[in-house]
Design a protein around this motif. Structure first.
Motif, mmCIF file in Angstrom:
data_model
loop_
_atom_site.group_PDB
_atom_site.id
_atom_site.type_symbol
_atom_site.label_atom_id
_atom_site.label_comp_id
_atom_site.label_asym_id
_atom_site.label_seq_id
_atom_site.Cartn_x
_atom_site.Cartn_y
_atom_site.Cartn_z
ATOM 1 N N ARG A 128 23.853 45.243 33.430
ATOM 2 C CA ARG A 128 24.359 46.608 33.219
ATOM 3 C C ARG A 128 25.485 46.933 34.183
ATOM 4 O O ARG A 128 26.483 47.605 33.820
ATOM 5 N N VAL A 129 25.322 46.456 35.441
ATOM 6 C CA VAL A 129 26.391 46.716 36.418
ATOM 7 C C VAL A 129 27.684 46.036 35.990
ATOM 8 O O VAL A 129 28.783 46.608 36.077
ATOM 9 N N ARG A 130 27.507 44.777 35.525
ATOM 10 C CA ARG A 130 28.701 44.068 35.071
ATOM 11 C C ARG A 130 29.328 44.784 33.878
ATOM 12 O O ARG A 130 30.562 44.894 33.768
ATOM 13 N N ASP A 131 28.505 45.272 32.969
ATOM 14 C CA ASP A 131 29.036 45.999 31.810
ATOM 15 C C ASP A 131 29.774 47.253 32.261
ATOM 16 O O ASP A 131 30.874 47.587 31.737
ATOM 17 N N MET A 132 29.140 47.935 33.224
ATOM 18 C CA MET A 132 29.787 49.160 33.727
ATOM 19 C C MET A 132 31.101 48.821 34.413
ATOM 20 O O MET A 132 32.102 49.553 34.279
ATOM 21 N N ASP A 133 31.095 47.712 35.153
ATOM 22 C CA ASP A 133 32.351 47.335 35.832
ATOM 23 C C ASP A 133 33.437 47.010 34.825
ATOM 24 O O ASP A 133 34.620 47.379 35.004
ATOM 25 N N ARG A 134 33.026 46.275 33.769
ATOM 26 C CA ARG A 134 34.018 45.948 32.760
ATOM 27 C C ARG A 134 34.536 47.215 32.071
ATOM 28 O O ARG A 134 35.745 47.376 31.797
ATOM 29 N N THR A 135 33.646 48.129 31.755
ATOM 30 C CA THR A 135 34.044 49.383 31.103
ATOM 31 C C THR A 135 35.004 50.169 31.991
ATOM 32 O O THR A 135 36.039 50.708 31.535
ATOM 33 N N ALA A 136 34.702 50.195 33.273
ATOM 34 C CA ALA A 136 35.565 50.935 34.204
ATOM 35 C C ALA A 136 36.946 50.293 34.287
ATOM 36 O O ALA A 136 38.002 50.981 34.337
ATOM 37 N N ALA A 137 36.939 48.959 34.301
ATOM 38 C CA ALA A 137 38.229 48.250 34.388
ATOM 39 C C ALA A 137 39.078 48.522 33.145
ATOM 40 O O ALA A 137 40.299 48.743 33.226
ATOM 41 N N VAL A 138 38.416 48.513 31.988
ATOM 42 C CA VAL A 138 39.136 48.792 30.741
ATOM 43 C C VAL A 138 39.690 50.212 30.743
ATOM 44 O O VAL A 138 40.856 50.455 30.341
ATOM 45 N N GLU A 139 38.905 51.141 31.214
ATOM 46 C CA GLU A 139 39.357 52.523 31.265
ATOM 47 C C GLU A 139 40.541 52.675 32.206
ATOM 48 O O GLU A 139 41.501 53.409 31.932
#
Length: 231
Positions: A199-210
């Motif tokens: 989940r942390v990795r997903d959140m990090d990826r989402t943040a990077a995309v944003e």
């Protein structure tokens, strides 16, 4: 005499039994020893009966000889009377009277000897019967002892297993169960940690995309503004 002898024999047999009970570490050996001692006691009793019978026969022989001598002196007295020898007849009758008194004195001893011999014979028969019974029961008793010893060893071995092997097995089983429970707990924790990391990795990826999306929008906005200013 008879009662005293057989009372001593009974004491010997009772002593043997008590000794066997006191020395029960080798019961089969002691049973055989007891049988041998009983056989010796019977042999001694047989010898005593033989002595009593011999004494009875000796007294009977003395009694018969005395009776025969009484008859002989009676005949001598009769012949002396027929011969007119009153003095000889008188001495013959006196001698017969002495022998008759001796026979009368001997009779109680002879009767007692007969009673004693008969009592000893009867008691010896009983003793031999008990010895034969003991011999017959010896095999059964030893077999029962072996069976009892086998049962005792089995119970002792089972008791020992219950205290040692079974308990150790149960402790080992409990340890395995505890290890399995710990492994399951570690697996669950690992799964939970993996989910969190994912989940942390997903959140990090989402943040990077944003962040990239905002940067792209900003860049495009600046380019449009620059283009508008130039025109």
């Amino acid at each position: 005499m008879a009662k005293g002898m057989f009372a001593r024999m009974a004491d010997i047999l009772r002593s043997n039994i008590n000794e066997a009970l006191d020395r029960a570490e080798e019961p089969e050996k002691l049973i055989r020893q007891m049988i041998r001692e009983m056989e010796e006691a019977v042999n001694k009793a047989t010898a005593s009966v033989g002595t009593a019978v011999a004494n009875q026969k000796r007294l009977e022989r003395q009694h018969d000889e005395g009776a025969a001598r009484c008859e002989e002196w009676q005949r001598r007295a009769e012949r002396a009377v027929e011969a007119g020898e009153d003095d000889l007849a008188r001495r013959a009758l006196e001698r017969r009277a002495v022998l008759q008194q001796a026979a009368a004195d001997l009779k109680p001893a002879l009767e007692e000897s007969r009673r004693t011999a008969e009592q000893l014979r009867e008691q010896l028969r009983e003793l031999k019967g008990k010895l034969e019974e003991a011999r017959t029961r010896q095999g059964t008793l030893m077999a029962r002892h072996r069976a009892a010893e086998a049962r005792k060893r089995l119970v002792q071995s089972m008791h020992g297993l219950g205290d040692d092997a079974f308990s150790s097995f149960e402790r080992f089983e409990q340890r395995v169960e505890n290890t399995e429970a710990e492994a399951e707990a570690h697996a669950e924790v690992a799964d939970d940690l993996g989910e969190v990391e994912r989940r942390v990795r997903d959140m990090d990826r989402t943040a990077a995309v944003e962040d990239e999306l905002r940067a792209l929008k900003d860049r495009l906005l600046r380019e449009r503004e620059q283009a508008s200013g130039s025109s």
